[in-house]
Design a protein around this motif. Structure first.
Motif, short mmCIF file in Angstrom:
data_model
loop_
_atom_site.label_atom_id
_atom_site.label_comp_id
_atom_site.label_asym_id
_atom_site.label_seq_id
_atom_site.Cartn_x
_atom_site.Cartn_y
_atom_site.Cartn_z
N VAL A 38 0.73 -1.23 -0.16
CA VAL A 38 0.00 0.03 -0.02
C VAL A 38 0.92 1.33 0.07
CG1 VAL A 38 -1.93 1.18 1.25
CG2 VAL A 38 -1.79 -1.18 1.18
N GLU A 39 0.76 2.01 -0.94
CA GLU A 39 1.37 3.31 -1.00
C GLU A 39 0.20 4.57 -1.37
OE1 GLU A 39 4.29 2.81 -4.10
OE2 GLU A 39 5.76 1.36 -2.82
N PRO A 40 -0.26 5.11 -0.60
CA PRO A 40 -1.24 6.22 -0.75
C PRO A 40 -0.65 7.27 -1.80
CG PRO A 40 -1.05 5.89 1.52
CD PRO A 40 0.01 5.21 0.82
N SER A 41 -1.34 7.88 -2.66
CA SER A 41 -1.16 8.43 -3.68
C SER A 41 -1.33 10.03 -3.60
CB SER A 41 -1.88 8.23 -5.27
OG SER A 41 -1.33 6.92 -5.50
N PHE A 42 -2.14 10.23 -2.55
CA PHE A 42 -2.47 11.64 -2.22
C PHE A 42 -2.32 12.09 -0.90
CE2 PHE A 42 -5.60 9.82 -5.31
CZ PHE A 42 -5.22 10.47 -6.45
N GLY A 43 -2.46 13.51 -0.52
CA GLY A 43 -2.03 14.16 0.70
C GLY A 43 -2.91 13.80 1.94
N VAL A 44 -3.89 13.32 1.63
CA VAL A 44 -4.81 12.84 3.06
C VAL A 44 -4.92 11.09 2.72
CG1 VAL A 44 -7.19 13.10 4.29
CG2 VAL A 44 -5.84 15.09 2.88
N SER A 45 -4.67 10.59 3.89
CA SER A 45 -4.94 9.14 3.88
C SER A 45 -5.73 8.64 5.29
CB SER A 45 -3.69 8.60 4.04
OG SER A 45 -2.94 8.53 2.68
N ILE A 46 -6.70 7.73 5.17
CA ILE A 46 -7.66 7.49 6.21
C ILE A 46 -7.21 5.76 6.07
CG2 ILE A 46 -9.81 7.30 7.41
CD1 ILE A 46 -10.07 9.83 4.62
N GLU A 149 -8.60 7.32 -4.01
CA GLU A 149 -8.00 6.09 -4.22
C GLU A 149 -8.51 5.20 -3.03
OE1 GLU A 149 -3.83 5.55 -6.22
OE2 GLU A 149 -3.63 5.29 -4.09
N VAL A 150 -8.85 3.85 -3.16
CA VAL A 150 -9.22 2.66 -2.35
C VAL A 150 -8.18 1.80 -2.31
CG1 VAL A 150 -10.80 1.42 -1.20
CG2 VAL A 150 -11.59 3.54 -2.11
N SER A 151 -7.43 1.47 -1.52
CA SER A 151 -6.28 0.41 -1.26
C SER A 151 -6.78 -0.63 -0.35
CB SER A 151 -4.85 0.91 -0.83
OG SER A 151 -4.47 1.80 -1.97
N ILE A 152 -7.07 -1.85 -1.00
CA ILE A 152 -7.47 -3.02 -0.08
C ILE A 152 -6.23 -3.89 0.21
CG2 ILE A 152 -9.19 -4.65 0.27
CD1 ILE A 152 -10.52 -2.22 -2.13
N ALA A 153 -5.92 -4.12 1.25
CA ALA A 153 -4.69 -4.95 1.42
C ALA A 153 -5.12 -6.15 2.71
CB ALA A 153 -3.47 -4.45 1.86
N VAL A 154 -5.90 -6.97 2.19
CA VAL A 154 -6.45 -7.76 3.38
C VAL A 154 -6.04 -9.44 2.84
CG1 VAL A 154 -8.31 -6.44 4.01
CG2 VAL A 154 -8.59 -7.96 2.28
N GLU A 155 -6.10 -10.36 3.76
CA GLU A 155 -5.74 -11.70 3.42
C GLU A 155 -6.70 -12.59 4.41
OE1 GLU A 155 -1.77 -12.83 3.93
OE2 GLU A 155 -1.90 -12.43 5.98
N GLU A 156 -7.41 -13.67 3.64
CA GLU A 156 -8.12 -14.59 4.51
C GLU A 156 -7.36 -15.16 5.60
OE1 GLU A 156 -12.04 -17.25 3.25
OE2 GLU A 156 -10.78 -16.12 1.79
N GLN A 157 -7.88 -15.31 6.75
CA GLN A 157 -7.23 -16.03 7.99
C GLN A 157 -8.16 -17.30 8.22
OE1 GLN A 157 -4.92 -14.08 9.89
NE2 GLN A 157 -5.04 -13.48 7.88
N GLU A 158 -6.92 -18.52 8.26
CA GLU A 158 -7.53 -19.50 8.48
C GLU A 158 -8.26 -19.67 9.90
OE1 GLU A 158 -4.78 -22.76 7.67
OE2 GLU A 158 -4.26 -21.89 5.70
#
Length: 174
Positions: A38-46, A149-158
């Motif tokens: 994940v690398e946000p592209s803009f000046g405000v990130s939530i 921009e919406v960045s989704i960095a998730v993985e499924e958990q066993e």
């Protein structure tokens, strides 16, 4: 590790719906990209952590001018001082609404539960934000007020974490 599109689509749908309804603007899908991290592209990130049967973070990134215009629309009638005081809270609430709607869609499967963390908001230049070191699917949204921009960095958990415990891997340091 690959990001599963079925986990991403609810976030895209929710972002388009919430931003469109709350701000009274049209929202369209833009670019779709895969990033190694994940690398946000803009000046405000939530940043909002997600944990349960999925583990990771969702990052909403937007230009500072777009953020100001969005807050202006959301807090119409408030004084400039009130808008300045409520700026970050307002953006955090929009991100909460989007993420809450998306996790609600994902929580429909019996036995699969997702929780979210309190948003961490970073605004300005030369900031250091430590995000999860995971691949992300990144979707651009286009509005007449500017891109999101919406960045989704998730993985499924066993094995999901115990109820009430938040994994360190979903927390954000600003």
């Amino acid at each position: 590790m690959k990001v599963n599109a079925r986990h991403v689509n609810p976030f895209v749908e929710a972002a388009m719906q919430v931003v469109g309804q709350v701000a009274g603007i049209e929202v369209r899908r833009g670019h779709l990209a895969y990033k190694a991290r994940v690398e946000p592209s803009f000046g405000v990130s939530i940043v909002i952590g997600i944990y349960g049967f999925l583990n990771g973070q969702v990052v909403y990134s937007l230009d500072g001018k777009l953020a100001e215009r969005l807050v202006d629309r959301l807090l119409e009638g408030k004084s400039p001082q009130e808008k300045k005081i409520l700026f970050l809270d307002c953006l955090g609430e929009v991100a909460n609404m989007i993420t809450g709607n998306a996790t609600g869609l994902l929580n429909r499967d019996p036995g699969k539960v997702l929780n979210i963390t309190t948003p961490a908001i970073a605004s300005g230049t030369n900031l250091s934000v430590h995000l999860v070191s995971r691949p992300a699917l990144v979707l651009g949204l286009i509005t007449q007020l500017g891109p999101i921009e919406v960045s989704i960095a998730v993985e499924e958990q066993e094995t999901p974490p115990e109820l009430g415990s938040v994994p360190d891997s979903v927390l954000c340091e600003v």
